[in-house]
Enzyme design. Structure first.
Site, PDB file in Angstrom:
ATOM      1  N   TYR A 161       0.798  -1.320  -0.177  1.00  0.00           N
ATOM      2  CA  TYR A 161      -0.002   0.106   0.164  1.00  0.00           C
ATOM      3  C   TYR A 161       0.663   1.295   0.050  1.00  0.00           C
ATOM      4  O   TYR A 161       0.451   2.540   0.022  1.00  0.00           O
ATOM      5  CB  TYR A 161      -1.012  -0.185   1.283  1.00  0.00           C
ATOM      6  N   LYS A 228       2.481 -13.920   6.200  1.00  0.00           N
ATOM      7  CA  LYS A 228       2.655 -14.904   5.312  1.00  0.00           C
ATOM      8  C   LYS A 228       3.979 -15.320   4.950  1.00  0.00           C
ATOM      9  O   LYS A 228       4.723 -15.177   4.193  1.00  0.00           O
ATOM     10  CB  LYS A 228       1.964 -14.397   4.016  1.00  0.00           C
ATOM     11  N   ASP A 282      -3.267 -17.588   5.027  1.00  0.00           N
ATOM     12  CA  ASP A 282      -4.150 -18.621   4.370  1.00  0.00           C
ATOM     13  C   ASP A 282      -4.963 -19.353   5.353  1.00  0.00           C
ATOM     14  O   ASP A 282      -6.179 -19.560   5.498  1.00  0.00           O
ATOM     15  CB  ASP A 282      -3.739 -19.161   3.132  1.00  0.00           C
ATOM     16  N   ASP A 306      -6.497  -5.924   5.074  1.00  0.00           N
ATOM     17  CA  ASP A 306      -7.398  -5.382   4.440  1.00  0.00           C
ATOM     18  C   ASP A 306      -8.371  -6.609   4.038  1.00  0.00           C
ATOM     19  O   ASP A 306      -9.670  -6.497   4.198  1.00  0.00           O
ATOM     20  CB  ASP A 306      -6.880  -4.998   3.232  1.00  0.00           C
TER      21      ASP A 306
END
Ligand code: NAP
Length: 416
Positions: A161, A228, A282, A306
């Site tokens: 971002y 992640k 995930d 987000d």
């Protein structure tokens, strides 16, 4: 009395919020800048302002009130200033320290990636905070939505971002691809667009600090780091490591890791401690559906946050019900988490609850607990009595028409 800020004239009977030695000092009539917002913004802001004012009046009579100051961004700013985000607006949020905003259209070709992202960056609002909690009576796609009671702390200033990217075919992309090949020995296809994902020690640690401070003050017993890191070791993985460092170095007396829980405490969290654990992003999307009760506070990087917050919110009524706030060290901006829903502009059909509940977060920030609790109770009562807007009414069994924005606000105010 506050001086004019460019073209803005603050209300002469209002006062500035101040910080003294790390403590927020709230006057009886704080000046609160607000942005009405684009699209459905005017409809939902009208309803929210009425609810907030009535709740404060009910709780405190004449001893407390809000002195509103309208500031501009988005389409209204373009009309008033011929700019999308005037400096006056930024200065007002900086000076008055707490503000609230409706959704803003992202101008196409206006030189801004997104007004929201720009506001967060220029004001250094580094923690995006989204509570996700079920309100009885709200239709939900899951069997046990009341198990959902989480608060998500999303890093708000970096990650993909940060806006550092180059279009495929541009000189910037070509230069970077060449640099990577020649200087660093990494091959990237020549017909690629390039985006950079910065994740810093500073950004990660201050976000984790906020999440842990919240857990301590609110008596929450777990904080989960979502990352992640198995794939992106030096960004997502590093975020996790730095967050654990904060837990150990700054909150060592109050926290226990999952490894310690089993090695030292036979799997039973000692009284008064906070369990700090981590989950791969995930897997976490599965966890919040299958075992939501095991997650109270979540701390994560920008993009994960987000996605995850919208997925969690879907369990408790969707975007129209989701409040949010952006915090810096001495500044806070409360906002509806959804966009401008352009197809409902001016139709009096949007759900104002996201902005109203963001207003509740603002009242809590001001320490005006009684007014905040009054609104929460009235929201629960209104929905229990079937007072819902069309976004929720259509999900009910059988589906029904739903109230208009202003009818919902009237019913809400009766219940305050
Ligand atoms: P959106 O405005 O959030 O709307 C998507 C859909 O969500 C709407 O069509 C509607 O669904 C539902 N929805 C959202 N808010 C609602 C409410 N209060 N009451 C009832 N339903 C609601 O997303 P978008 O269409 O992708 O974005 C539109 C504009 O908003 C863009 O310019 C975008 O950049 C901007 N945006 C701003 C913010 C912000 O200011 N924080 C955030 C996101 C997007 P149904 O069609 O199913 O009824």
């Amino acid at each position: 009395m506050s001086k004019n800020i460019g073209r803005l004239t603050p209300p002469s009977d209002g006062q500035e919020i101040t910080w003294r030695e790390g403590v927020l000092e709230i006057p009886q009539r704080p000046i609160i800048p607000f942005i009405e917002g684009d699209g459905i913004g005017p409809d939902i802001w009208r309803a929210t302002k009425m609810v907030l004012e009535r709740a404060v009046d009910k709780a405190y009579g004449s001893s407390k009130s809000i002195a509103w100051l309208e500031v501009f961004a988005g389409e209204k700013a373009k009309e008033e200033y011929d700019e999308w985000l005037p400096q006056d607006t930024i200065e007002a949020f900086k000076l008055f320290r707490a503000g609230i905003k409706g959704p803003l259209t992202t101008p196409v070709g206006g030189g801004f990636r997104s007004l929201n992202v720009t506001l967060r960056q220029v004001l250094d609002l580094y923690a995006c905070v989204r509570p996700v909690r079920y309100i009885q009576g709200v239709p939900s796609p899951v069997k046990n939505p009341k198990l959902v009671d989480m608060i998500i702390f999303r890093e708000n200033t970096e990650d993909v971002y940060a806006g550092i990217e180059w279009e495929e075919g541009s000189t910037g992309a070509a230069k970077l691809i060449e640099f990577l090949r020649v200087e660093l020995g990494k091959r990237v296809r020549e017909d690629s667009g390039i985006g950079i994902k910065p994740v810093s020690v500073t950004g990660s640690k201050r976000l984790m600090r906020k999440a842990l401070q919240h857990a301590v003050t609110q008596g929450r017993t777990d904080v989960t780091l979502v990352h992640k890191g198995n794939i992106m070791k030096f960004t997502e993985g590093a975020f996790k490591e730095w967050a654990y460092e904060v837990a150990k170095e700054e909150f060592g007396d109050q926290t226990v890791t999952e490894a310690q829980l089993w090695d030292d405490f036979e799997g039973k969290l000692p009284e008064g401690k906070i369990l700090v654990k981590d989950r791969i992003a995930d897997a976490m999307f599965q966890q919040v559906l299958l075992r939501p009760a095991e997650y109270q506070v979540i701390a994560t990087t920008n993009l994960n946050g987000d996605y995850l917050s919208d997925a969690c919110v879907a369990q408790v009524g969707g975007l129209g019900m989701a409040p949010g706030a952006n915090f810096g060290d001495f500044i806070a901006l409360f906002e509806a988490t959804h966009g401008t829903a352009p197809k409902y502009t001016g139709l009096n059909r949007a759900n104002p609850s996201s902005l109203i509940l963001s207003g509740v977060m603002m009242l809590e920030y001001l320490g005006w607990k009684e007014a905040a609790e009054g609104i929460t109770r009235a929201m629960e009562k209104t929905i229990r009595e079937g007072g819902v807007t069309q976004d929720l009414a259509r999900m009910m069994v059988p589906p029904r028409a739903g109230l208009g924005t202003s009818e919902f606000a009237d019913k809400f105010i009766e219940n305050l």
